[in-house]
Design a protein around this motif. Structure first.
Motif, PDB file in Angstrom:
ATOM      1  N   TRP A   1      -5.134   8.021  -0.331  1.00  0.00           N
ATOM      2  CA  TRP A   1      -4.482   9.167   0.301  1.00  0.00           C
ATOM      3  C   TRP A   1      -3.914   8.820   1.677  1.00  0.00           C
ATOM      4  CZ3 TRP A   1      -8.743  13.395  -0.852  1.00  0.00           C
ATOM      5  CH2 TRP A   1      -8.829  13.556  -2.248  1.00  0.00           C
ATOM      6  N   SER A   2      -4.297   7.689   2.234  1.00  0.00           N
ATOM      7  CA  SER A   2      -3.782   7.288   3.537  1.00  0.00           C
ATOM      8  C   SER A   2      -2.378   6.696   3.446  1.00  0.00           C
ATOM      9  CB  SER A   2      -4.722   6.261   4.183  1.00  0.00           C
ATOM     10  OG  SER A   2      -4.830   5.094   3.359  1.00  0.00           O
ATOM     11  N   SER A   3      -1.885   6.513   2.237  1.00  0.00           N
ATOM     12  CA  SER A   3      -0.552   5.943   2.041  1.00  0.00           C
ATOM     13  C   SER A   3       0.532   6.906   2.534  1.00  0.00           C
ATOM     14  CB  SER A   3      -0.332   5.628   0.562  1.00  0.00           C
ATOM     15  OG  SER A   3       1.015   5.323   0.296  1.00  0.00           O
ATOM     16  N   SER A   4       1.590   6.356   3.115  1.00  0.00           N
ATOM     17  CA  SER A   4       2.710   7.189   3.571  1.00  0.00           C
ATOM     18  C   SER A   4       3.407   7.866   2.400  1.00  0.00           C
ATOM     19  CB  SER A   4       3.716   6.332   4.353  1.00  0.00           C
ATOM     20  OG  SER A   4       4.231   5.292   3.538  1.00  0.00           O
ATOM     21  N   LYS A   5       3.182   7.373   1.184  1.00  0.00           N
ATOM     22  CA  LYS A   5       3.749   7.988  -0.014  1.00  0.00           C
ATOM     23  C   LYS A   5       3.252   9.415  -0.187  1.00  0.00           C
ATOM     24  CE  LYS A   5       4.521   6.783  -4.874  1.00  0.00           C
ATOM     25  NZ  LYS A   5       5.827   6.146  -4.698  1.00  0.00           N
TER      26      LYS A   5
ATOM     27  N   ALA B   1      -7.300   8.922   4.237  1.00  0.00           N
ATOM     28  CA  ALA B   1      -8.320   8.607   3.230  1.00  0.00           C
ATOM     29  C   ALA B   1      -9.406   9.687   3.233  1.00  0.00           C
ATOM     30  CB  ALA B   1      -8.933   7.238   3.519  1.00  0.00           C
ATOM     31  N   PHE B   2      -9.666  10.254   2.070  1.00  0.00           N
ATOM     32  CA  PHE B   2     -10.649  11.330   1.871  1.00  0.00           C
ATOM     33  C   PHE B   2     -10.279  12.603   2.647  1.00  0.00           C
ATOM     34  CE2 PHE B   2     -12.936   7.390   1.027  1.00  0.00           C
ATOM     35  CZ  PHE B   2     -13.534   7.687  -0.190  1.00  0.00           C
ATOM     36  N   LYS B   3      -9.041  12.720   3.115  1.00  0.00           N
ATOM     37  CA  LYS B   3      -8.551  13.916   3.784  1.00  0.00           C
ATOM     38  C   LYS B   3      -7.235  14.303   3.137  1.00  0.00           C
ATOM     39  CE  LYS B   3      -7.122  15.805   8.257  1.00  0.00           C
ATOM     40  NZ  LYS B   3      -6.838  15.494   9.689  1.00  0.00           N
TER      41      LYS B   3
ATOM     42  N   HIS C   1       0.817  -1.212   0.000  1.00  0.00           N
ATOM     43  CA  HIS C   1       0.000   0.000   0.000  1.00  0.00           C
ATOM     44  C   HIS C   1       0.854   1.266   0.000  1.00  0.00           C
ATOM     45  CE1 HIS C   1      -3.428   2.579   0.874  1.00  0.00           C
ATOM     46  NE2 HIS C   1      -2.778   3.082   1.900  1.00  0.00           N
ATOM     47  N   ASP C   2       1.995   1.255   0.686  1.00  0.00           N
ATOM     48  CA  ASP C   2       2.817   2.445   0.785  1.00  0.00           C
ATOM     49  C   ASP C   2       3.673   2.675  -0.449  1.00  0.00           C
ATOM     50  OD1 ASP C   2       1.870   3.109   3.296  1.00  0.00           O
ATOM     51  OD2 ASP C   2       3.374   1.919   4.343  1.00  0.00           O
TER      52      ASP C   2
ATOM     53  N   GLY D   1       1.627  16.348   3.415  1.00  0.00           N
ATOM     54  CA  GLY D   1       1.787  16.516   4.856  1.00  0.00           C
ATOM     55  C   GLY D   1       1.456  15.240   5.610  1.00  0.00           C
ATOM     56  N   THR D   2       1.824  15.212   6.870  1.00  0.00           N
ATOM     57  CA  THR D   2       1.670  13.988   7.676  1.00  0.00           C
ATOM     58  C   THR D   2       0.237  13.742   8.133  1.00  0.00           C
ATOM     59  OG1 THR D   2       2.262  15.243   9.662  1.00  0.00           O
ATOM     60  CG2 THR D   2       4.054  14.119   8.495  1.00  0.00           C
ATOM     61  N   GLN D   3      -0.641  14.742   8.008  1.00  0.00           N
ATOM     62  CA  GLN D   3      -2.025  14.577   8.448  1.00  0.00           C
ATOM     63  C   GLN D   3      -2.938  14.041   7.352  1.00  0.00           C
ATOM     64  OE1 GLN D   3      -2.776  15.040  11.685  1.00  0.00           O
ATOM     65  NE2 GLN D   3      -0.590  15.482  11.922  1.00  0.00           N
ATOM     66  N   VAL D   4      -2.371  13.721   6.206  1.00  0.00           N
ATOM     67  CA  VAL D   4      -3.184  13.224   5.101  1.00  0.00           C
ATOM     68  C   VAL D   4      -3.750  11.851   5.460  1.00  0.00           C
ATOM     69  CG1 VAL D   4      -1.252  12.088   3.926  1.00  0.00           C
ATOM     70  CG2 VAL D   4      -3.211  12.890   2.604  1.00  0.00           C
TER      71      VAL D   4
END
Length: 244
Positions: free
Chosen positions: A174-178, A189-191, A106-107, A184-187
Protein backbone atom coordinates in the motif's frame (compact mmCIF):
# COMPACT_ATOMS: atom_id res chain seq x y z
CA UNK A 1 -8.29 -52.55 -9.87
CA UNK A 2 -11.71 -52.86 -8.25
CA UNK A 3 -13.44 -49.62 -7.42
CA UNK A 4 -15.54 -49.38 -4.31
CA UNK A 5 -17.42 -46.16 -3.70
CA UNK A 6 -17.21 -45.52 0.02
CA UNK A 7 -19.18 -42.67 1.55
CA UNK A 8 -19.15 -41.69 5.22
CA UNK A 9 -20.36 -38.53 6.94
CA UNK A 10 -16.82 -37.33 7.61
CA UNK A 11 -15.48 -38.14 4.15
CA UNK A 12 -18.43 -36.47 2.43
CA UNK A 13 -18.18 -33.40 4.66
CA UNK A 14 -14.44 -33.13 4.00
CA UNK A 15 -14.95 -33.50 0.24
CA UNK A 16 -17.67 -30.85 0.10
CA UNK A 17 -15.66 -28.39 2.21
CA UNK A 18 -12.55 -28.96 0.09
CA UNK A 19 -14.40 -28.24 -3.16
CA UNK A 20 -16.15 -25.16 -1.74
CA UNK A 21 -12.95 -23.74 -0.22
CA UNK A 22 -10.94 -24.29 -3.41
CA UNK A 23 -13.47 -22.61 -5.70
CA UNK A 24 -14.19 -19.77 -3.24
CA UNK A 25 -10.51 -19.03 -2.74
CA UNK A 26 -9.75 -18.99 -6.45
CA UNK A 27 -12.72 -16.70 -7.10
CA UNK A 28 -11.62 -14.25 -4.40
CA UNK A 29 -8.01 -14.27 -5.59
CA UNK A 30 -8.95 -13.31 -9.15
CA UNK A 31 -11.34 -10.54 -8.05
CA UNK A 32 -10.40 -6.85 -8.19
CA UNK A 33 -12.29 -6.18 -4.94
CA UNK A 34 -9.36 -6.47 -2.52
CA UNK A 35 -9.30 -2.72 -2.04
CA UNK A 36 -12.14 -0.32 -2.79
CA UNK A 37 -10.94 3.15 -3.79
CA UNK A 38 -12.46 6.43 -2.69
CA UNK A 39 -15.66 7.50 -4.43
CA UNK A 40 -15.25 9.39 -7.71
CA UNK A 41 -17.79 11.56 -9.49
CA UNK A 42 -18.21 12.13 -13.20
CA UNK A 43 -20.78 13.67 -15.53
CA UNK A 44 -22.81 11.89 -18.16
CA UNK A 45 -24.46 13.88 -20.94
CA UNK A 46 -27.64 12.70 -22.63
CA UNK A 47 -29.16 14.25 -25.74
CA UNK A 48 -32.96 14.30 -25.43
CA UNK A 49 -34.61 14.11 -28.86
CA UNK A 50 -38.22 14.01 -29.99
CA UNK A 51 -38.05 10.21 -30.09
CA UNK A 52 -37.30 10.17 -26.38
CA UNK A 53 -40.15 12.58 -25.63
CA UNK A 54 -43.30 10.83 -26.88
CA UNK A 55 -45.43 13.25 -24.86
CA UNK A 56 -44.24 16.21 -26.97
CA UNK A 57 -46.78 17.32 -29.65
CA UNK A 58 -45.65 16.06 -33.06
CA UNK A 59 -46.88 19.16 -34.89
CA UNK A 60 -44.41 21.37 -33.01
CA UNK A 61 -40.70 21.57 -33.69
CA UNK A 62 -38.70 20.06 -30.88
CA UNK A 63 -35.17 21.25 -30.25
CA UNK A 64 -32.85 18.61 -28.80
CA UNK A 65 -31.74 19.24 -25.25
CA UNK A 66 -28.69 18.05 -23.37
CA UNK A 67 -29.18 16.69 -19.88
CA UNK A 68 -26.25 16.31 -17.52
CA UNK A 69 -26.33 13.67 -14.80
CA UNK A 70 -23.75 13.25 -12.07
CA UNK A 71 -22.80 9.67 -11.31
CA UNK A 72 -20.30 8.06 -8.98
CA UNK A 73 -18.18 4.96 -8.91
CA UNK A 74 -15.35 3.42 -6.89
CA UNK A 75 -12.16 2.20 -8.55
CA UNK A 76 -11.07 -1.20 -7.27
CA UNK A 77 -7.77 -3.01 -7.09
CA UNK A 78 -6.89 -6.65 -6.46
CA UNK A 79 -3.79 -8.72 -5.97
CA UNK A 80 -2.68 -8.33 -9.58
CA UNK A 81 -5.47 -6.41 -11.35
CA UNK A 82 -7.57 -3.26 -11.15
CA UNK A 83 -10.77 -1.66 -12.50
CA UNK A 84 -11.16 2.08 -13.18
CA UNK A 85 -12.54 4.63 -15.62
CA UNK A 86 -9.89 5.48 -18.18
CA UNK A 87 -11.63 8.53 -19.67
CA UNK A 88 -13.61 11.40 -18.22
CA UNK A 89 -15.88 11.35 -21.30
CA UNK A 90 -16.76 7.69 -21.03
CA UNK A 91 -18.68 5.69 -18.46
CA UNK A 92 -16.81 2.54 -19.50
CA UNK A 93 -14.95 0.85 -16.63
CA UNK A 94 -11.73 -0.74 -17.81
CA UNK A 95 -10.34 -3.75 -15.96
CA UNK A 96 -6.82 -4.96 -16.55
CA UNK A 97 -3.91 -6.88 -15.08
CA UNK A 98 -0.47 -5.63 -14.18
CA UNK A 99 0.90 -9.13 -13.56
CA UNK A 100 2.92 -8.76 -16.77
CA UNK A 101 5.00 -6.17 -14.90
CA UNK A 102 6.28 -8.75 -12.44
CA UNK A 103 9.93 -8.04 -11.70
CA UNK A 104 9.38 -4.30 -12.17
CA UNK A 105 9.91 -1.61 -9.54
CA UNK A 106 7.87 -1.11 -6.40
CA UNK A 107 5.80 1.73 -7.88
CA UNK A 108 4.86 -0.27 -10.98
CA UNK A 109 3.97 -3.55 -9.27
CA UNK A 110 4.74 -3.56 -5.51
CA UNK A 111 7.34 -6.19 -4.60
CA UNK A 112 5.22 -7.50 -1.74
CA UNK A 113 2.33 -8.03 -4.17
CA UNK A 114 4.61 -9.93 -6.52
CA UNK A 115 5.63 -12.21 -3.67
CA UNK A 116 1.98 -12.57 -2.62
CA UNK A 117 1.02 -13.46 -6.18
CA UNK A 118 3.67 -16.19 -6.39
CA UNK A 119 2.79 -17.63 -2.96
CA UNK A 120 -0.93 -17.52 -3.75
CA UNK A 121 -0.30 -19.23 -7.08
CA UNK A 122 1.60 -22.09 -5.41
CA UNK A 123 -1.04 -22.37 -2.68
CA UNK A 124 -3.86 -22.41 -5.25
CA UNK A 125 -2.15 -25.18 -7.20
CA UNK A 126 -1.78 -27.23 -4.03
CA UNK A 127 -5.39 -26.61 -3.06
CA UNK A 128 -6.57 -27.60 -6.54
CA UNK A 129 -4.67 -30.89 -6.18
CA UNK A 130 -6.49 -31.59 -2.90
CA UNK A 131 -9.82 -30.93 -4.62
CA UNK A 132 -8.96 -33.54 -7.25
CA UNK A 133 -7.90 -35.96 -4.51
CA UNK A 134 -11.13 -35.25 -2.63
CA UNK A 135 -13.21 -36.25 -5.64
CA UNK A 136 -11.07 -39.33 -6.22
CA UNK A 137 -11.39 -40.33 -2.56
CA UNK A 138 -14.89 -41.61 -3.22
CA UNK A 139 -13.37 -44.73 -4.77
CA UNK A 140 -9.62 -44.39 -4.12
CA UNK A 141 -8.33 -44.51 -0.56
CA UNK A 142 -4.58 -44.88 -1.13
CA UNK A 143 -2.02 -42.94 -3.13
CA UNK A 144 1.56 -44.26 -3.27
CA UNK A 145 0.65 -46.58 -0.36
CA UNK A 146 -0.38 -43.62 1.76
CA UNK A 147 -3.87 -42.57 2.74
CA UNK A 148 -5.24 -40.11 0.20
CA UNK A 149 -7.00 -38.30 3.05
CA UNK A 150 -3.94 -37.66 5.19
CA UNK A 151 -1.86 -36.68 2.15
CA UNK A 152 -4.53 -34.19 1.13
CA UNK A 153 -4.85 -32.86 4.67
CA UNK A 154 -1.11 -32.22 4.84
CA UNK A 155 -1.16 -30.45 1.47
CA UNK A 156 -4.10 -28.31 2.64
CA UNK A 157 -2.24 -27.19 5.74
CA UNK A 158 0.81 -26.29 3.63
CA UNK A 159 -1.34 -24.31 1.19
CA UNK A 160 -2.94 -22.53 4.15
CA UNK A 161 0.51 -21.46 5.37
CA UNK A 162 1.36 -20.07 1.92
CA UNK A 163 -1.93 -18.17 1.82
CA UNK A 164 -1.32 -16.80 5.32
CA UNK A 165 2.03 -15.31 4.34
CA UNK A 166 0.59 -13.90 1.10
CA UNK A 167 -2.27 -12.22 2.97
CA UNK A 168 0.02 -10.85 5.69
CA UNK A 169 2.46 -9.12 3.33
CA UNK A 170 -0.15 -7.73 0.92
CA UNK A 171 -0.66 -4.48 2.93
CA UNK A 172 3.06 -3.72 2.59
CA UNK A 173 2.35 -2.80 -1.02
CA UNK A 174 0.00 0.00 0.00
CA UNK A 175 3.01 2.31 0.27
CA UNK A 176 3.39 2.25 -3.51
CA UNK A 177 2.68 5.50 -5.37
CA UNK A 178 0.39 3.41 -7.58
CA UNK A 179 -2.12 3.45 -4.72
CA UNK A 180 -2.25 7.27 -4.56
CA UNK A 181 -4.89 7.38 -7.30
CA UNK A 182 -7.04 4.80 -5.54
CA UNK A 183 -6.61 5.70 -1.87
CA UNK A 184 -5.16 9.21 -1.60
CA UNK A 185 -1.68 10.57 -0.96
CA UNK A 186 -1.65 9.57 2.73
CA UNK A 187 -1.75 5.86 1.96
CA UNK A 188 1.13 3.83 3.42
CA UNK A 189 1.99 0.27 4.43
CA UNK A 190 -0.89 -1.05 6.58
CA UNK A 191 -2.57 2.39 6.24
CA UNK A 192 -5.32 2.42 3.62
CA UNK A 193 -6.20 6.13 3.94
CA UNK A 194 -9.41 6.71 1.91
CA UNK A 195 -9.67 3.12 0.68
CA UNK A 196 -11.71 0.40 2.29
CA UNK A 197 -11.11 -3.34 2.51
CA UNK A 198 -13.03 -5.21 -0.19
CA UNK A 199 -15.02 -8.40 0.17
CA UNK A 200 -12.48 -10.40 -1.86
CA UNK A 201 -9.63 -9.74 0.59
CA UNK A 202 -11.90 -10.65 3.51
CA UNK A 203 -13.02 -13.72 1.58
CA UNK A 204 -9.46 -14.95 1.12
CA UNK A 205 -8.80 -14.46 4.85
CA UNK A 206 -11.92 -16.43 5.81
CA UNK A 207 -11.12 -19.23 3.36
CA UNK A 208 -7.55 -19.43 4.65
CA UNK A 209 -8.76 -19.73 8.23
CA UNK A 210 -11.13 -22.53 7.17
CA UNK A 211 -8.40 -24.46 5.36
CA UNK A 212 -6.68 -25.55 8.59
CA UNK A 213 -9.69 -27.22 10.28
CA UNK A 214 -10.58 -28.77 6.92
CA UNK A 215 -7.10 -30.28 6.77
CA UNK A 216 -7.56 -31.69 10.27
CA UNK A 217 -10.94 -33.08 9.26
CA UNK A 218 -9.16 -35.30 6.72
CA UNK A 219 -7.85 -37.37 9.65
CA UNK A 220 -11.42 -38.06 10.75
CA UNK A 221 -12.34 -38.91 7.16
CA UNK A 222 -9.46 -41.38 6.95
CA UNK A 223 -10.49 -43.13 10.15
CA UNK A 224 -14.11 -43.24 9.07
CA UNK A 225 -13.23 -45.01 5.82
CA UNK A 226 -10.99 -47.54 7.59
CA UNK A 227 -13.64 -49.11 9.77
CA UNK A 228 -13.99 -52.89 9.98
CA UNK A 229 -17.60 -52.50 8.99
CA UNK A 230 -16.51 -51.25 5.58
CA UNK A 231 -14.29 -54.29 5.03
CA UNK A 232 -17.24 -56.51 5.90
CA UNK A 233 -19.38 -54.74 3.29
CA UNK A 234 -16.64 -55.19 0.68
CA UNK A 235 -16.44 -58.92 1.44
CA UNK A 236 -20.19 -59.09 0.85
CA UNK A 237 -19.56 -57.86 -2.69
CA UNK A 238 -21.07 -54.40 -2.34
CA UNK A 239 -19.72 -51.67 -4.64
CA UNK A 240 -21.51 -48.71 -3.06
CA UNK A 241 -20.98 -48.49 0.68
CA UNK A 242 -22.58 -45.78 2.78
CA UNK A 243 -21.81 -45.65 6.49
CA UNK A 244 -22.46 -42.96 9.08
Amino acid sequence: MDCYIIVTCYSMLWTILTVILTLSTLYSLTSTKWLIGSERFYEERYVITAQTRPDFPSELEYRPETEVMTRSYNPTIGLYNRCLRTSAQSDYISCGSFASNIGSGHDVFPISWQVSLVLSGVASLLLFVTMVFALLSLCVRDFCRKSIFTISGLIQVISGLFYSVAIAIYPLGWSSSKLHYFCGTQVAAFKKDQCSIGWAYIGVIICTLCIFPTGMLSIKADRATSQDEIEDEILKGKRLICIK
